[in-house]
Design a protein around this motif. Sequence first.
Motif, mmCIF file in Angstrom:
data_model
loop_
_atom_site.group_PDB
_atom_site.id
_atom_site.type_symbol
_atom_site.label_atom_id
_atom_site.label_comp_id
_atom_site.label_asym_id
_atom_site.label_seq_id
_atom_site.Cartn_x
_atom_site.Cartn_y
_atom_site.Cartn_z
ATOM 1 N N MET A 159 0.806 -1.211 0.000
ATOM 2 C CA MET A 159 0.000 0.000 0.000
ATOM 3 C C MET A 159 0.845 1.271 0.000
ATOM 4 S SD MET A 159 -3.026 -0.933 2.677
ATOM 5 C CE MET A 159 -4.277 -2.157 2.298
ATOM 6 N N SER A 168 -0.855 -0.859 -4.615
ATOM 7 C CA SER A 168 -1.994 0.045 -4.730
ATOM 8 C C SER A 168 -1.731 1.323 -3.958
ATOM 9 C CB SER A 168 -3.266 -0.634 -4.204
ATOM 10 O OG SER A 168 -3.064 -1.084 -2.870
ATOM 11 N N GLN A 169 -2.450 2.371 -4.323
ATOM 12 C CA GLN A 169 -2.364 3.646 -3.636
ATOM 13 C C GLN A 169 -3.778 4.189 -3.450
ATOM 14 O OE1 GLN A 169 0.641 5.901 -2.761
ATOM 15 N NE2 GLN A 169 1.152 3.754 -2.442
ATOM 16 N N TYR A 170 -3.941 4.950 -2.354
ATOM 17 C CA TYR A 170 -5.261 5.450 -2.009
ATOM 18 C C TYR A 170 -5.170 6.911 -1.579
ATOM 19 C CZ TYR A 170 -5.761 0.398 -1.475
ATOM 20 O OH TYR A 170 -5.725 -0.955 -1.683
ATOM 21 N N ALA A 198 -2.505 4.511 -13.455
ATOM 22 C CA ALA A 198 -2.825 3.194 -12.916
ATOM 23 C C ALA A 198 -2.581 2.151 -13.994
ATOM 24 C CB ALA A 198 -4.270 3.141 -12.446
ATOM 25 N N TRP A 202 -8.267 1.958 -12.125
ATOM 26 C CA TRP A 202 -8.546 2.939 -11.087
ATOM 27 C C TRP A 202 -10.027 2.869 -10.725
ATOM 28 C CZ3 TRP A 202 -12.378 6.217 -12.435
ATOM 29 C CH2 TRP A 202 -12.537 6.535 -13.791
ATOM 30 N N ARG A 269 -8.765 5.140 -5.771
ATOM 31 C CA ARG A 269 -7.925 3.948 -5.683
ATOM 32 C C ARG A 269 -7.165 3.776 -6.997
ATOM 33 N NH1 ARG A 269 -10.031 0.123 -1.853
ATOM 34 N NH2 ARG A 269 -11.865 0.933 -0.781
ATOM 35 N N TYR A 271 -4.597 1.021 -8.786
ATOM 36 C CA TYR A 271 -3.996 -0.311 -8.707
ATOM 37 C C TYR A 271 -2.919 -0.423 -9.780
ATOM 38 C CZ TYR A 271 -7.727 -1.361 -5.497
ATOM 39 O OH TYR A 271 -8.570 -1.343 -4.405
#
Length: 290
Positions: A159, A168-170, A198, A202, A269, A271
């Motif tokens: 993360m 992944s990033q948020y 992404a 996304w 989000r 991915y």
Amino acid sequence: MPWGGTESLLTSRIYPLSAAADPPEQRFVNWAESDFNTVHANDFSFFEEIDTIVQAEPPESLDPERAGQLAALGIVRGKPFRPDDRMRSILDTAARIASGIARTLAFKPRDPGFSYYPDRSWKTPFPTRSYEFLSEEGARLLDSRSVFHYFATVSSPAMVAAPVGTGSQYAYTAEDSTGAWLDGGRTYTLTLPRGVPAKNFWAVTVYDPQTRSLLRTGTPYPSVNSPSDDVRPEAGGDTVIHFGPTPPEGKEANWIQTVPGKGFFVVLRLYGPLDSWFDKSWRPGEIEPA
């Protein structure tokens, strides 16, 4: 699970090793259209939930520090949790206050490290880019840990520190471009500039700030995401996402329904995030009121 994981799951077979010679028939239960509660309590029963976990897990799952804190409340593995009326009242008040504190830390944090960009409302639950919530000096950042686990259950290196194009990033926000709380009775737009960074896909998803679960609307999936063939970019390549109680005519596929009388927050989000996310040369727009 990667996109399309449902199909992979349906081909899986899970059974005890002792049944390998004659595995039983696999039974799948699809809960997608069902109502069930996965939200932790905000009253005394929160501590009963903790006791249930402590009784079920092996003793070594708790370090001495946390075991001591729980023991001070009467939660000890192998012993019944039976607080008297006085302690029940104290714990009930504590749970309600703690829930409010966690919500405040999440949506109006004082630590500038929570802001992913210094001039925008988008936030990250990892202000020091540590999935263990550690400062550069090795101290545990309790506010950061509280915020993340108020939203979610499991954190992992993927993360925050996975190689570019993996993991992944948020980012999240509960505010519009003026700093006002998002209002489910109003309409808004969010522009994702062309070239969303992404590799895999996304998604923009709407959540309830009280339950931290998906916002309950006319659809079980209050989201707009890139795997959908119906989502349409603008002529210049930007993708405009609409929020509001009713869909804008002709743009229903790019619309997420909201609920009048309820606030909401938005999670972006990514991915397989790419370089332009990490160097911040690509930035999502603010959520603009109509």
